[in-house]
Design an enzyme around this catalytic site. Structure first.
Site, PDB file in Angstrom:
ATOM      1  N   SER A 164       0.845  -1.192   0.000  1.00 14.55           N
ATOM      2  CA  SER A 164       0.000   0.000   0.000  1.00 14.55           C
ATOM      3  C   SER A 164       0.877   1.238   0.000  1.00 14.55           C
ATOM      4  CB  SER A 164      -0.889   0.016   1.253  1.00 14.55           C
ATOM      5  OG  SER A 164      -1.496   1.268   1.443  1.00 14.55           O
ATOM      6  N   TYR A 190      -0.380   0.036  10.648  1.00  9.05           N
ATOM      7  CA  TYR A 190      -0.667  -0.435   9.289  1.00  9.05           C
ATOM      8  C   TYR A 190       0.479  -0.090   8.346  1.00  9.05           C
ATOM      9  CZ  TYR A 190      -2.932  -0.810   4.704  1.00  9.05           C
ATOM     10  OH  TYR A 190      -3.232  -1.125   3.392  1.00  9.05           O
TER      11      TYR A 190
END
Length: 278
Positions: A164, A190
């Site tokens: 990501s 994350y």
């Protein structure tokens, strides 16, 4: 290749509207076997569907077996195949990863490390590791290393690590990976796990190139999926405003799941990447 040489630049006619099924148009995966983690939701479904359409025997590695069975039936109906498998895998519990690996027989041509958790409240895996790092990175790390013999025996196997742009939020903080001493933030946790996904792809290729295995990390784009299930109503509202502003400025667009899956599928299947190990 010397350290000053650059790998060949790969160009295609694809863009952000290209779907996973368009990517595999003309690609023959007959006789190939593929595993897609998180294959029963989000872009995992469309990744698995495209691989099946191209002729691969696909295994959906999922936590929710009922959802996996529904996805299996849907993919078989749309692809005309009858050999999609559904196997249990909880990346937050290494006992299930070990069981998955122990039950695998024969070669494995494609491993799509697609499943993940994002922006979750502070928590831990079964092993007591911070949820994001334990699930997104360590679970997939254990799966890939456990399946290494199967990947090596396939000849030319490919691993796709779904990362990501969120990796830019945090490096891997090796002094405190599990947030035991620093302040916990869901976004930071994350981001750290996504950085680890990228670094895994780099190192897996370096270590396993001699076995014919290549790994690549991909950013699929921004897609509305269940990955954002931990967001608050305020976070969703803020994200919607930001998306609308970016889209109106003409420098951003949300992708569908079919479009979001295209990047993973391209890296996993395109003949253009054959032999690319840099």
């Amino acid at each position: 290749m010397t350290q000053h040489d650059q790998p060949p630049r790969i160009t295609t006619g694809y863009d952000d509207t290209t779907t996973a099924l368009q990517v595999v148009d003309g690609v023959d995966l007959a006789g190939k076997r593929a595993v897609v983690t998180g294959g029963s939701s989000g872009i995992g479904v469309e990744t698995a569907r495209a691989l099946a359409h191209a002729g691969a025997q696909v295994t959906l590695a999922v936590r929710d077996l009922a959802a996996g069975e529904r996805t299996k039936n849907d993919i078989e109906r749309t692809s005309g195949r009858n050999d999609v498998d559904v196997l249990f895998l909880d990346l937050g519990d290494l006992a299930t990863v070990d069981a998955f690996v122990a039950g695998w027989t024969g070669p494995l041509d494609i491993l799509i490390n697609n499943a993940g958790v994002m922006d979750a409240p502070r928590g831990t895996t079964k092993q007591g590791w911070e949820t994001h790092f334990g699930t997104n990175h360590l679970g997939h790390f254990a799966l890939a290393t456990g399946l290494h013999p199967a990947l090596a025996s396939a000849g030319g196997a490919r691993i796709v690590s779904v990362a990501s742009a969120g990796h830019g939020v945090s490096p891997v903080v090796f002094d405190d990976v599990f947030f035991e001493r620093r302040e916990y933030t869901p976004n930071g946790a994350y981001g750290q796990s996504k950085t680890a996904n990228v670094l895994f792809a780099v190192e897996a290729t370096r270590r396993w190139a001699a076995d014919g295995i290549t790994a690549n990390a991909v950013m699929p784009g921004v897609i509305a999926t269940n990955l954002s299930r931990h967001w608050t109503a305020e976070q969703r509202a803020e994200a919607e405003v930001q998306v609308k502003q970016a889209e109106s400025a003409g420098n951003f667009r949300m992708k569908s799941t079919e479009e979001g899956a295209a990047t993973s599928v391209f890296v996993a299947t395109s003949p253009l990447l054959a032999g690319i190990d840099e």
